[in-house]
Design a protein around this motif. Structure first.
Motif, PDB file in Angstrom:
ATOM      1  N   LEU A  53       0.856  -1.183   0.000  1.00 47.24           N
ATOM      2  CA  LEU A  53       0.000   0.000   0.000  1.00 47.24           C
ATOM      3  C   LEU A  53       0.893   1.235   0.000  1.00 47.24           C
ATOM      4  O   LEU A  53       2.077   1.131   0.299  1.00 47.24           O
ATOM      5  CB  LEU A  53      -0.902  -0.007   1.243  1.00 47.24           C
ATOM      6  CG  LEU A  53      -1.888  -1.170   1.342  1.00 47.24           C
ATOM      7  CD1 LEU A  53      -2.637  -1.117   2.659  1.00 47.24           C
ATOM      8  CD2 LEU A  53      -2.857  -1.144   0.184  1.00 47.24           C
ATOM      9  N   PRO A  54       0.326   2.397  -0.351  1.00 46.54           N
ATOM     10  CA  PRO A  54       1.171   3.606  -0.404  1.00 46.54           C
ATOM     11  C   PRO A  54       1.919   3.875   0.904  1.00 46.54           C
ATOM     12  O   PRO A  54       3.030   4.386   0.886  1.00 46.54           O
ATOM     13  CB  PRO A  54       0.154   4.723  -0.678  1.00 46.54           C
ATOM     14  CG  PRO A  54      -1.002   4.053  -1.301  1.00 46.54           C
ATOM     15  CD  PRO A  54      -1.037   2.655  -0.769  1.00 46.54           C
ATOM     16  N   HIS A  55       1.316   3.506   2.043  1.00 49.01           N
ATOM     17  CA  HIS A  55       1.947   3.845   3.312  1.00 49.01           C
ATOM     18  C   HIS A  55       2.530   2.635   4.030  1.00 49.01           C
ATOM     19  O   HIS A  55       2.662   2.623   5.237  1.00 49.01           O
ATOM     20  CB  HIS A  55       0.956   4.571   4.213  1.00 49.01           C
ATOM     21  CG  HIS A  55      -0.338   3.825   4.365  1.00 49.01           C
ATOM     22  ND1 HIS A  55      -1.307   3.849   3.401  1.00 49.01           N
ATOM     23  CD2 HIS A  55      -0.788   3.029   5.342  1.00 49.01           C
ATOM     24  CE1 HIS A  55      -2.310   3.101   3.794  1.00 49.01           C
ATOM     25  NE2 HIS A  55      -2.029   2.588   4.961  1.00 49.01           N
ATOM     26  N   GLY A  56       2.858   1.595   3.288  1.00 48.68           N
ATOM     27  CA  GLY A  56       3.463   0.449   3.946  1.00 48.68           C
ATOM     28  C   GLY A  56       2.950  -0.851   3.355  1.00 48.68           C
ATOM     29  O   GLY A  56       2.196  -0.852   2.383  1.00 48.68           O
ATOM     30  N   THR A  57       3.351  -1.951   3.925  1.00 49.23           N
ATOM     31  CA  THR A  57       2.926  -3.253   3.422  1.00 49.23           C
ATOM     32  C   THR A  57       1.931  -3.871   4.390  1.00 49.23           C
ATOM     33  O   THR A  57       2.200  -4.008   5.580  1.00 49.23           O
ATOM     34  CB  THR A  57       4.151  -4.178   3.254  1.00 49.23           C
ATOM     35  OG1 THR A  57       5.058  -3.544   2.360  1.00 49.23           O
ATOM     36  CG2 THR A  57       3.744  -5.506   2.676  1.00 49.23           C
ATOM     37  N   LEU A  58       0.774  -4.198   3.853  1.00 48.49           N
ATOM     38  CA  LEU A  58      -0.262  -4.812   4.679  1.00 48.49           C
ATOM     39  C   LEU A  58      -0.051  -6.317   4.689  1.00 48.49           C
ATOM     40  O   LEU A  58       0.054  -6.949   3.656  1.00 48.49           O
ATOM     41  CB  LEU A  58      -1.647  -4.491   4.110  1.00 48.49           C
ATOM     42  CG  LEU A  58      -2.827  -5.192   4.779  1.00 48.49           C
ATOM     43  CD1 LEU A  58      -3.105  -4.586   6.135  1.00 48.49           C
ATOM     44  CD2 LEU A  58      -4.055  -5.130   3.906  1.00 48.49           C
ATOM     45  N   SER A  59       0.043  -6.857   5.885  1.00 48.97           N
ATOM     46  CA  SER A  59       0.182  -8.289   6.003  1.00 48.97           C
ATOM     47  C   SER A  59      -1.222  -8.878   6.062  1.00 48.97           C
ATOM     48  O   SER A  59      -1.847  -8.954   7.097  1.00 48.97           O
ATOM     49  CB  SER A  59       0.973  -8.574   7.280  1.00 48.97           C
ATOM     50  OG  SER A  59       0.873  -9.904   7.614  1.00 48.97           O
ATOM     51  N   ALA A  60      -1.774  -9.240   4.870  1.00 48.75           N
ATOM     52  CA  ALA A  60      -3.194  -9.584   4.758  1.00 48.75           C
ATOM     53  C   ALA A  60      -3.495 -10.988   5.277  1.00 48.75           C
ATOM     54  O   ALA A  60      -4.574 -11.244   5.796  1.00 48.75           O
ATOM     55  CB  ALA A  60      -3.651  -9.448   3.313  1.00 48.75           C
ATOM     56  N   VAL A  61      -2.544 -11.896   5.107  1.00 47.63           N
ATOM     57  CA  VAL A  61      -2.718 -13.261   5.611  1.00 47.63           C
ATOM     58  C   VAL A  61      -1.388 -13.698   6.215  1.00 47.63           C
ATOM     59  O   VAL A  61      -0.335 -13.441   5.635  1.00 47.63           O
ATOM     60  CB  VAL A  61      -3.117 -14.241   4.480  1.00 47.63           C
ATOM     61  CG1 VAL A  61      -3.204 -15.659   5.004  1.00 47.63           C
ATOM     62  CG2 VAL A  61      -4.433 -13.826   3.836  1.00 47.63           C
ATOM     63  N   ARG A  62      -1.442 -14.328   7.397  1.00 48.20           N
ATOM     64  CA  ARG A  62      -0.211 -14.775   8.034  1.00 48.20           C
ATOM     65  C   ARG A  62      -0.303 -16.227   8.479  1.00 48.20           C
ATOM     66  O   ARG A  62      -1.286 -16.626   9.106  1.00 48.20           O
ATOM     67  CB  ARG A  62       0.104 -13.913   9.272  1.00 48.20           C
ATOM     68  CG  ARG A  62       0.726 -12.575   8.943  1.00 48.20           C
ATOM     69  CD  ARG A  62       1.043 -11.808  10.203  1.00 48.20           C
ATOM     70  NE  ARG A  62      -0.102 -11.792  11.110  1.00 48.20           N
ATOM     71  CZ  ARG A  62      -1.167 -11.059  10.927  1.00 48.20           C
ATOM     72  NH1 ARG A  62      -1.263 -10.277   9.882  1.00 48.20           N
ATOM     73  NH2 ARG A  62      -2.175 -11.108  11.774  1.00 48.20           N
ATOM     74  N   ASP A  63       0.718 -16.992   8.124  1.00 45.21           N
ATOM     75  CA  ASP A  63       0.901 -18.362   8.616  1.00 45.21           C
ATOM     76  C   ASP A  63      -0.379 -19.181   8.626  1.00 45.21           C
ATOM     77  O   ASP A  63      -0.752 -19.757   9.630  1.00 45.21           O
ATOM     78  CB  ASP A  63       1.467 -18.336  10.041  1.00 45.21           C
ATOM     79  CG  ASP A  63       2.765 -17.557  10.103  1.00 45.21           C
ATOM     80  OD1 ASP A  63       3.452 -17.541   9.071  1.00 45.21           O
ATOM     81  OD2 ASP A  63       3.069 -16.967  11.151  1.00 45.21           O
ATOM     82  N   THR A  64      -1.039 -19.178   7.480  1.00 47.12           N
ATOM     83  CA  THR A  64      -2.311 -19.894   7.425  1.00 47.12           C
ATOM     84  C   THR A  64      -2.124 -21.267   6.820  1.00 47.12           C
ATOM     85  O   THR A  64      -1.500 -21.416   5.777  1.00 47.12           O
ATOM     86  CB  THR A  64      -3.323 -19.074   6.616  1.00 47.12           C
ATOM     87  OG1 THR A  64      -3.657 -17.922   7.379  1.00 47.12           O
ATOM     88  CG2 THR A  64      -4.573 -19.857   6.324  1.00 47.12           C
ATOM     89  N   THR A  65      -2.639 -22.260   7.507  1.00 41.73           N
ATOM     90  CA  THR A  65      -2.508 -23.634   7.069  1.00 41.73           C
ATOM     91  C   THR A  65      -3.900 -24.231   6.870  1.00 41.73           C
ATOM     92  O   THR A  65      -4.754 -24.097   7.738  1.00 41.73           O
ATOM     93  CB  THR A  65      -1.720 -24.451   8.109  1.00 41.73           C
ATOM     94  OG1 THR A  65      -0.403 -23.896   8.184  1.00 41.73           O
ATOM     95  CG2 THR A  65      -1.637 -25.904   7.728  1.00 41.73           C
ATOM     96  N   ILE A  66      -4.103 -24.821   5.699  1.00 43.42           N
ATOM     97  CA  ILE A  66      -5.418 -25.389   5.382  1.00 43.42           C
ATOM     98  C   ILE A  66      -5.220 -26.789   4.821  1.00 43.42           C
ATOM     99  O   ILE A  66      -4.341 -27.009   3.991  1.00 43.42           O
ATOM    100  CB  ILE A  66      -6.139 -24.542   4.308  1.00 43.42           C
ATOM    101  CG1 ILE A  66      -6.539 -23.181   4.862  1.00 43.42           C
ATOM    102  CG2 ILE A  66      -7.363 -25.269   3.780  1.00 43.42           C
ATOM    103  CD1 ILE A  66      -7.115 -22.266   3.813  1.00 43.42           C
ATOM    104  N   THR A  67      -6.041 -27.718   5.253  1.00 38.24           N
ATOM    105  CA  THR A  67      -6.055 -29.040   4.647  1.00 38.24           C
ATOM    106  C   THR A  67      -7.491 -29.387   4.278  1.00 38.24           C
ATOM    107  O   THR A  67      -8.403 -29.139   5.059  1.00 38.24           O
ATOM    108  CB  THR A  67      -5.538 -30.113   5.627  1.00 38.24           C
ATOM    109  OG1 THR A  67      -4.277 -29.656   6.123  1.00 38.24           O
ATOM    110  CG2 THR A  67      -5.355 -31.441   4.953  1.00 38.24           C
ATOM    111  N   LEU A  68      -7.661 -29.898   3.054  1.00 38.22           N
ATOM    112  CA  LEU A  68      -9.007 -30.285   2.633  1.00 38.22           C
ATOM    113  C   LEU A  68      -8.946 -31.663   1.993  1.00 38.22           C
ATOM    114  O   LEU A  68      -8.128 -31.910   1.106  1.00 38.22           O
ATOM    115  CB  LEU A  68      -9.545 -29.252   1.628  1.00 38.22           C
ATOM    116  CG  LEU A  68     -10.955 -29.507   1.096  1.00 38.22           C
ATOM    117  CD1 LEU A  68     -11.976 -29.386   2.204  1.00 38.22           C
ATOM    118  CD2 LEU A  68     -11.278 -28.543  -0.028  1.00 38.22           C
ATOM    119  N   GLN A  69      -9.798 -32.562   2.479  1.00 35.45           N
ATOM    120  CA  GLN A  69      -9.829 -33.916   1.920  1.00 35.45           C
ATOM    121  C   GLN A  69     -10.651 -33.922   0.633  1.00 35.45           C
ATOM    122  O   GLN A  69     -11.502 -33.061   0.427  1.00 35.45           O
ATOM    123  CB  GLN A  69     -10.456 -34.892   2.928  1.00 35.45           C
ATOM    124  CG  GLN A  69      -9.816 -34.883   4.292  1.00 35.45           C
ATOM    125  CD  GLN A  69      -8.363 -35.309   4.259  1.00 35.45           C
ATOM    126  OE1 GLN A  69      -7.971 -36.130   3.436  1.00 35.45           O
ATOM    127  NE2 GLN A  69      -7.555 -34.752   5.147  1.00 35.45           N
TER     128      GLN A  69
END
Lengths: 305, 608
Positions: free
Chosen positions: B16-32
């Motif tokens: 973003l103009p005023h910095g970096t937005l950390s929109a998602v962090r360390d997300t782990t997903i498992t789907l069978q």
């Protein structure tokens, strides 16, 4: 669809006649045509003679109605200066202007559309900034000045093209570039914003999710949507080319309608001026009509309400 | 059962103009394979960004990293963009978006858009694709599928377009279908149909499905597993039953507590104070701690680890055991008004006909937006006006506000015909609150100016008196006085809607007309506004006409209900009565279609 075109066509003709009425009133009411024909030093007697000879002593509305009646039969009157039917005069010169206007539009499209597309696909990149620079320059440079500079550069210093005249297509290269340059900024900006808007649209995301990318994405989903507003503005620009031909034709000594218009205005050749205004209005309106029809053909939201 | 999708430690950042937005962090997903996962969260929680990064559809300024992304045995991280588009986008993972009105290209026919990808990829011939497309359109419930193929998107309703989107995605037989808020823009009855359709298709085709929604009720009904996201982190994940019945994270509990229920006695909602954070730099604390009722020193000392709760239930919280829950619910503060109090605002046989022409010369067409509508709003009551889009709710509201005039019939304000009430006095009688607080407040004016505007226009009182009124109104809507000189852009959605309510209340009107005042807000914010309306009713006996399409909100707030369909009132009665035993067919459908999550409301109160 046919009904749509018919209605738009009817509207276009009404607009053209309204323009002709405005022109007629300006020519006949704002100044005294008899005085203009006779010249500034003419005695009142001479002016009066001219007034009676050309029928200028009749009321304005009567003259307009008789002009309208003439137009209906294809008779636009006789030129005061050339002593020929005006219609014949205009028909003789139309070729040159048409060639000039179309080739100028071609130049505009050739420069503005690719440049706008490149800028729109890479917003805020160096190419975008460069394109913006071109647009701003083209906007800022006056047409007549660009014409003179082009003559000095490419006809005098490096004699590639002829200085003036209208005998071969070669003669039209410089005038087309000069006349075409004036429309580059508007068309380029619209292409750019159109593409930026379309590339950010939800349906482009949908197409990406289906696996389209790069050229296929552009060709199949972006181009038609982005081109819609550009078509409208191109049509208006083509109309303006006819208007712009007045200056360009004078600079390059092209014997077209623009030059004829200038000469007629200077020589108070009212029937000629009147017809030229009418013709230019028709061209303008016809171009807008064409744009409407093209837009309707390309955009089903207009075609099928 | 084998894993269809495995994402580990996904991080998404947006420049973003005023910095970096950390929109998602360390997300782990498992789907069978063949199972469904719901991702739930409020706006800004990172749920859509997770899906978009999986599909490589992030905005230009976005970027993602992950330890691993495996889909159906393929390591997606090893694919370049070209290979990804060729093998994954479409035939691997298909995606449906929120906005069915804009997600289809307006200038091409349905048929072309349905078949183009399959033909272009060389998966089938054009005639074969056409046959398949017609069959799929038929399957998703589009009548006359063959005729529809040559139509354009604008000739269809929103629900039909979403069906077309679904059918189009299925043309490539994806193994995983991601639906990002697929029904948010649709009417309630249509919403239920689309969700059922998605669920049926998943079972038929043994597809995996990820359903992204802000609506816990939607997710609770249709998925095997649920992941709750907050501020870019997956704070809780597990089997749908476990997460929704026995939530372990305080945020999930608060969120469930903030949802109005459609059954049981309505009680105060558990509004969550504060705002969803936007994380600009890496944090090493619990991100929910500032809003958490159970926060203590350990929460800000370190980032809570993701801990197993048993049965595949994970939770990112330092608490060993979930906070205790007791069986009590705070009742609403306001009580129902006396029956048969005098009506303050009435419509008598109101009809509104709009005449339109197609183009300049087209034939005239009459649209009956309201057809012989009569309605009484009694002193001190909250009357809910419900119906789908196009039913005439908003037209009626405009007429009751005096902003529009009925073609025939009459409106009475305090017993007098509206024509006899001077425009200035109307402002002191009835005031509106609109749906979208992002566009209904002038961005160039300070709150003090916005709220004082109705006073200035009606020309009453001195500057000092007006100022005092503005301040007391601000307190009434629970906004701190320091915001008096703030601009709307500095406020959150909930705060803005409070400003809109304050602006409406400052002239001390007898009636408030609220047009979908919470449908643009997140559930936790909606809870704040609904509680506020309850407070106002208890404290000043506010009379309120509340337009909504949400049945649970009706149950939460309304004393009486008027149901509209195609410009006519089809049912009217006490809210309880209408919701429990609807008399009209249409009402029955509306009530049945409302997503419901039968949480045990009594157990949801959290002990401090």
């Amino acid at each position: 669809m046919l009904k749509y075109i018919a209605l738009k066509g009817l509207l276009a003709i009404l607009v053209a006649f309204t323009a002709s009425l405005a022109a007629f009133l300006l020519l006949n009411v704002a100044s005294d045509p008899a005085q203009a024909i006779a010249g500034e030093d003419a005695t009142p007697d001479v002016v009066e003679t001219i007034r009676i000879r050309y029928g200028l002593d009749r009321p304005v509305y009567e003259r307009y109605l008789s002009w309208l009646a003439g137009v209906a039969t294809g008779d636009f009157g006789e030129s005061y200066y050339w002593h020929k039917p005006v219609a014949e005069l205009v028909a003789d010169r139309a070729d040159e202007t048409l060639t000039l206007a179309l080739s100028a539009l071609f130049v505009t499209i050739l420069i503005a559309v690719p440049l706008g597309a490149l800028a729109g696909l890479n917003p805020n990149s160096w190419i975008d900034r460069a394109a913006l620079g071109v647009a701003v320059s083209a906007q800022a440079i006056p047409n007549f000045w660009l014409g003179l500079i082009m003559i000095i550069l490419f006809a005098v210093m490096i004699p590639i093209f002829p200085v003036s005249g209208d005998n071969t297509w070669y003669h039209f290269v410089l005038p087309a570039i000069v006349l075409g340059a004036s429309s580059v900024p508007a068309v380029m900006r619209l292409t750019r914003t159109g593409l930026i808007e379309v590339m950010g649209a939800d349906y482009i995301r949908t197409a990406r999710a289906k696996g389209f990318r790069g050229n296929a994405l552009l060709r199949r989903h972006a181009l038609r949507n982005a081109i819609l507003p550009v078509i409208s503005v191109l049509a208006v620009q083509l109309g303006q080319k006819f208007g712009g031909s007045v200056i360009t034709e004078s600079i390059f000594a092209i014997n077209g309608l623009g030059r004829l218009a200038l000469e007629s205005i200077l020589g108070a050749d009212i029937p000629t001026v009147q017809m030229l205004i009418f013709v230019f209005a028709i061209v303008f309106v016809a171009m807008n009509l064409l744009a409407d029809i093209l837009n309707a053909a390309l955009d089903p939201r207009i075609r099928i309400g | 059962m084998s894993a269809l999708l495995n994402i580990s430690n996904l991080n998404v950042s947006i420049k973003l103009p005023h910095g970096t937005l950390s929109a998602v962090r360390d997300t782990t997903i498992t789907l069978q394979k063949g199972r469904s996962l719901g991702i739930v969260g409020e706006s800004g929680s990172g749920k859509s960004m997770t899906a978009l990064s999986l599909m490589r559809l992030l905005p230009r300024s976005g970027d993602f990293t992950a330890d691993a992304i495996e889909f159906d045995g393929t390591n997606l991280l090893s694919l370049d963009d070209r290979r990804f588009a060729e093998t994954i986008s479409g035939p691997g993972i298909g995606m449906i978006f929120q906005e069915p009105m804009t997600s289809l290209n307006p200038v091409y026919t349905i048929g072309r858009q349905m078949t183009e990808a399959a033909v272009w990829r060389g998966m089938m011939s054009a005639p074969a694709a056409r046959t398949k497309a017609i069959a799929l359109l038929d399957r998703v419930g589009i009548p006359d599928p063959e005729g529809r193929m040559s139509q354009y998107p604008h000739q269809m309703s929103g629900g039909q377009r979403q069906r077309v989107m679904i059918a189009m995605t299925l043309m490539l037989d994806p193994k995983l279908l991601i639906a990002d808020e697929p029904t948010t823009a649709l009417d309630v009855t249509v919403q239920a149909q689309i969700l059922d359709l998605l669920d049926d298709l998943r079972r038929e085709r043994d597809m995996g499905m990820i359903l992204i929604s802000h609506d816990l009720a939607v997710v609770a009904q249709r998925t095997d597993a649920v992941a709750v996201m907050y501020g870019g982190e997956m704070i809780e994940q597990g089997p749908a039953e476990a997460v929704l019945r026995l939530p372990a994270h305080p945020y999930t509990q608060s969120l469930l507590n903030a949802i109005p229920q459609i059954s049981g006695a309505p009680g105060r909602l558990g509004a969550i104070p504060g705002l969803v954070p936007s994380i600009m730099q890496a944090t090493n604390t619990c991100i929910f701690a500032p809003r958490c009722a159970h926060a203590h020193a350990a929460c800000t000392a370190q980032r809570p680890p993701s801990r197993a709760q048993g049965g595949g239930h994970m939770c990112r919280c330092v608490l060993d055991t979930p906070p205790t829950i007791v069986t009590s619910v705070t009742p609403l503060r306001a009580s129902a008004p006396q029956p048969d109090t005098e009506p303050v605002l009435s419509a008598r046989d109101v009809t509104r006909v709009y005449t339109s022409r197609r183009g300049m010369f087209g034939p005239k067409r009459d649209i009956r937006a309201l057809d012989d509508v009569s309605l009484d709003l009694r002193k001190g009551e909250t009357l809910a006006l419900i119906g789908e889009s196009g039913s005439g709710k908003s037209t009626l509201a405009r007429i009751l506000l005096g902003l529009d005039h009925p073609t025939s019939g009459a409106v009475f304000m305090g017993g007098r015909p509206v024509a006899e009430v001077a425009v200035k006095d109307r402002a002191h009688f009835v005031q509106p609150v609109f749906q979208d607080p992002y566009s209904s407040l002038n961005p160039r004016r300070r709150l003090a100016e916005i709220i004082a505007r109705p006073l200035e226009l009606s020309g009453h009182g001195s500057a000092a008196e007006n100022d005092a009124l503005v301040r007391s109104t601000l307190e009434l809507v629970r906004l701190p006085l320091r915001l008096l000189h703030a601009y709307p852009s500095q406020l959150s959605g909930g705060q803005r809607q409070r400003v809109a309510i304050a602006r409406a209340l400052v002239t001390k009107p007898q009636v408030l007309v609220c047009d979908e005042p919470t449908s643009a807000l997140d559930v936790s914010i909606q809870a704040q506004i609904l509680n506020l309306l309850d407070d106002l009713k208890a404290e000043m006996g506010l009379t309120c006409l509340f337009i909504t399409h949400d049945m649970a909100v009706v149950h939460q707030i309304a004393d009486r209900v008027v149901v509209m369909l195609k410009g006519q009132v089809v049912e009217e009665g006490a809210a309880r009565q209408v919701l429990r035993q609807p008399n009209n067919d249409y009402t029955r459908r509306l009530v049945a279609a409302a997503p419901r999550f039968e949480a045990k409301t009594e157990e949801m109160e959290i002990v401090q």
